[in-house]
Design a protein around this motif. Structure first.
Motif, PDB file in Angstrom:
ATOM      1  N   TYR A   1       0.761  -1.144  -0.139  1.00  0.00           N
ATOM      2  CA  TYR A   1      -0.171  -0.072  -0.070  1.00  0.00           C
ATOM      3  C   TYR A   1       0.929   1.349  -0.049  1.00  0.00           C
ATOM      4  O   TYR A   1       0.603   2.090  -0.711  1.00  0.00           O
ATOM      5  CB  TYR A   1      -0.993  -0.038   1.261  1.00  0.00           C
ATOM      6  CG  TYR A   1      -1.749   1.186   1.278  1.00  0.00           C
ATOM      7  CD1 TYR A   1      -2.859   1.492   0.521  1.00  0.00           C
ATOM      8  CD2 TYR A   1      -1.491   2.107   2.341  1.00  0.00           C
ATOM      9  CE1 TYR A   1      -3.441   2.597   0.820  1.00  0.00           C
ATOM     10  CE2 TYR A   1      -2.322   3.407   2.634  1.00  0.00           C
ATOM     11  CZ  TYR A   1      -3.349   3.439   1.790  1.00  0.00           C
ATOM     12  OH  TYR A   1      -4.083   4.834   1.765  1.00  0.00           O
TER      13      TYR A   1
ATOM     14  N   ASN B   1       2.646   1.849  -3.232  1.00  0.00           N
ATOM     15  CA  ASN B   1       1.966   2.450  -4.200  1.00  0.00           C
ATOM     16  C   ASN B   1       1.752   4.011  -4.243  1.00  0.00           C
ATOM     17  O   ASN B   1       1.800   4.814  -5.025  1.00  0.00           O
ATOM     18  CB  ASN B   1       0.586   1.689  -4.299  1.00  0.00           C
ATOM     19  CG  ASN B   1      -0.474   2.230  -5.387  1.00  0.00           C
ATOM     20  OD1 ASN B   1       0.102   2.092  -6.672  1.00  0.00           O
ATOM     21  ND2 ASN B   1      -1.488   2.683  -5.146  1.00  0.00           N
TER      22      ASN B   1
ATOM     23  N   ASN C   1       3.045  -8.566  -6.718  1.00  0.00           N
ATOM     24  CA  ASN C   1       3.192  -7.139  -6.986  1.00  0.00           C
ATOM     25  C   ASN C   1       4.510  -6.950  -7.493  1.00  0.00           C
ATOM     26  O   ASN C   1       5.044  -5.785  -7.018  1.00  0.00           O
ATOM     27  CB  ASN C   1       2.737  -6.534  -5.881  1.00  0.00           C
ATOM     28  CG  ASN C   1       1.225  -7.063  -5.587  1.00  0.00           C
ATOM     29  OD1 ASN C   1       0.179  -6.498  -6.036  1.00  0.00           O
ATOM     30  ND2 ASN C   1       1.236  -7.884  -4.568  1.00  0.00           N
TER      31      ASN C   1
ATOM     32  N   LEU D   1       5.513  -3.243  -8.112  1.00  0.00           N
ATOM     33  CA  LEU D   1       5.796  -2.443  -6.775  1.00  0.00           C
ATOM     34  C   LEU D   1       7.162  -2.935  -5.950  1.00  0.00           C
ATOM     35  O   LEU D   1       7.724  -2.199  -5.134  1.00  0.00           O
ATOM     36  CB  LEU D   1       4.628  -2.455  -5.934  1.00  0.00           C
ATOM     37  CG  LEU D   1       3.171  -1.947  -6.435  1.00  0.00           C
ATOM     38  CD1 LEU D   1       2.220  -1.951  -5.212  1.00  0.00           C
ATOM     39  CD2 LEU D   1       3.345  -0.341  -6.765  1.00  0.00           C
TER      40      LEU D   1
END
Length: 118
Positions: A21, A24, A52, A55
Protein backbone atom coordinates in the motif's frame (compact mmCIF):
# COMPACT_ATOMS: atom_id res chain seq x y z
CA UNK A 1 -0.23 11.63 4.56
CA UNK A 2 2.16 9.76 2.30
CA UNK A 3 3.10 11.60 -0.88
CA UNK A 4 4.99 10.76 -4.05
CA UNK A 5 8.71 10.47 -3.39
CA UNK A 6 8.38 9.78 0.34
CA UNK A 7 10.72 7.42 2.19
CA UNK A 8 8.84 5.28 4.67
CA UNK A 9 9.72 3.06 7.64
CA UNK A 10 7.28 0.13 7.89
CA UNK A 11 8.05 -1.29 11.32
CA UNK A 12 6.35 -4.63 11.83
CA UNK A 13 5.77 -5.41 8.16
CA UNK A 14 4.20 -8.83 8.83
CA UNK A 15 2.77 -10.07 5.51
CA UNK A 16 3.69 -7.04 3.36
CA UNK A 17 0.21 -5.69 2.74
CA UNK A 18 1.03 -2.30 4.27
CA UNK A 19 4.36 -2.19 2.42
CA UNK A 20 2.54 -2.69 -0.85
CA UNK A 21 0.00 0.00 0.00
CA UNK A 22 2.76 2.45 0.98
CA UNK A 23 4.82 1.65 -2.13
CA UNK A 24 1.83 2.46 -4.31
CA UNK A 25 1.36 5.81 -2.55
CA UNK A 26 5.02 6.86 -2.58
CA UNK A 27 5.43 6.19 -6.29
CA UNK A 28 8.52 5.33 -8.29
CA UNK A 29 10.70 7.89 -6.53
CA UNK A 30 9.73 6.70 -3.04
CA UNK A 31 11.02 3.86 -0.93
CA UNK A 32 9.56 1.60 1.76
CA UNK A 33 11.91 0.08 4.34
CA UNK A 34 10.01 -2.88 5.83
CA UNK A 35 11.20 -4.45 9.07
CA UNK A 36 10.11 -8.02 9.73
CA UNK A 37 12.03 -10.84 11.41
CA UNK A 38 9.56 -13.70 11.96
CA UNK A 39 10.40 -16.38 9.37
CA UNK A 40 6.80 -17.44 8.62
CA UNK A 41 5.77 -13.81 8.14
CA UNK A 42 8.77 -13.22 5.85
CA UNK A 43 7.74 -16.16 3.64
CA UNK A 44 4.28 -14.69 3.15
CA UNK A 45 5.74 -11.17 2.76
CA UNK A 46 8.00 -12.38 -0.07
CA UNK A 47 5.13 -14.17 -1.82
CA UNK A 48 3.00 -11.02 -1.68
CA UNK A 49 5.82 -8.88 -3.03
CA UNK A 50 6.40 -11.34 -5.91
CA UNK A 51 2.71 -11.10 -6.80
CA UNK A 52 3.14 -7.32 -7.13
CA UNK A 53 6.37 -7.15 -9.11
CA UNK A 54 5.60 -3.62 -10.35
CA UNK A 55 5.91 -2.35 -6.75
CA UNK A 56 8.72 -4.60 -5.54
CA UNK A 57 11.64 -2.35 -6.50
CA UNK A 58 10.35 0.28 -4.04
CA UNK A 59 10.37 -2.11 -1.06
CA UNK A 60 13.40 -3.22 0.93
CA UNK A 61 12.94 -5.94 3.54
CA UNK A 62 15.13 -5.74 6.64
CA UNK A 63 15.05 -8.96 8.67
CA UNK A 64 15.70 -7.40 12.08
CA UNK A 65 13.37 -6.19 14.81
CA UNK A 66 13.34 -2.48 15.47
CA UNK A 67 14.34 -1.49 18.98
CA UNK A 68 15.63 1.57 20.81
CA UNK A 69 19.21 0.21 20.62
CA UNK A 70 21.00 -1.73 17.89
CA UNK A 71 22.73 -5.10 18.27
CA UNK A 72 20.71 -6.28 21.24
CA UNK A 73 19.67 -9.93 21.32
CA UNK A 74 15.89 -9.92 21.54
CA UNK A 75 14.00 -13.09 22.38
CA UNK A 76 10.68 -13.46 20.67
CA UNK A 77 7.46 -15.29 21.32
CA UNK A 78 6.79 -16.40 17.74
CA UNK A 79 3.04 -16.10 17.29
CA UNK A 80 2.86 -14.89 13.67
CA UNK A 81 1.26 -11.45 13.45
CA UNK A 82 0.94 -11.23 17.25
CA UNK A 83 4.59 -12.03 18.11
CA UNK A 84 6.12 -10.19 21.04
CA UNK A 85 9.39 -9.67 22.87
CA UNK A 86 9.88 -11.92 25.87
CA UNK A 87 12.71 -12.37 28.32
CA UNK A 88 12.98 -16.16 28.50
CA UNK A 89 15.94 -16.83 26.23
CA UNK A 90 15.71 -20.60 26.68
CA UNK A 91 12.38 -21.01 24.86
CA UNK A 92 12.94 -18.98 21.71
CA UNK A 93 15.43 -17.89 19.12
CA UNK A 94 17.10 -14.54 19.44
CA UNK A 95 17.15 -11.78 16.85
CA UNK A 96 19.60 -8.87 16.60
CA UNK A 97 17.88 -5.53 16.95
CA UNK A 98 18.43 -2.38 14.95
CA UNK A 99 17.35 1.15 15.78
CA UNK A 100 16.02 3.50 13.13
CA UNK A 101 18.83 6.06 13.53
CA UNK A 102 21.56 3.44 13.02
CA UNK A 103 19.73 1.93 10.04
CA UNK A 104 19.42 5.33 8.36
CA UNK A 105 23.09 6.19 8.97
CA UNK A 106 24.44 2.77 7.92
CA UNK A 107 22.46 2.86 4.67
CA UNK A 108 23.06 6.54 3.83
CA UNK A 109 19.34 7.22 3.64
CA UNK A 110 18.80 10.90 2.91
CA UNK A 111 15.43 11.28 4.60
CA UNK A 112 12.54 9.54 6.32
CA UNK A 113 9.13 11.12 5.75
CA UNK A 114 6.79 8.70 7.49
CA UNK A 115 7.14 6.01 10.17
CA UNK A 116 4.58 3.28 10.85
CA UNK A 117 5.24 1.05 13.87
CA UNK A 118 3.24 -1.85 15.21
Amino acid sequence: MIEKGDYIIDGGACYGDTALYFSNLCGEDGKVFSFEFIKNNIEIFNKNIKLNINLSNRIKLIENPLYSVSNVDLFISNDGPSSSIIYNKYKNNSYKSICIDDFVIQNNIEKIDFIKLD
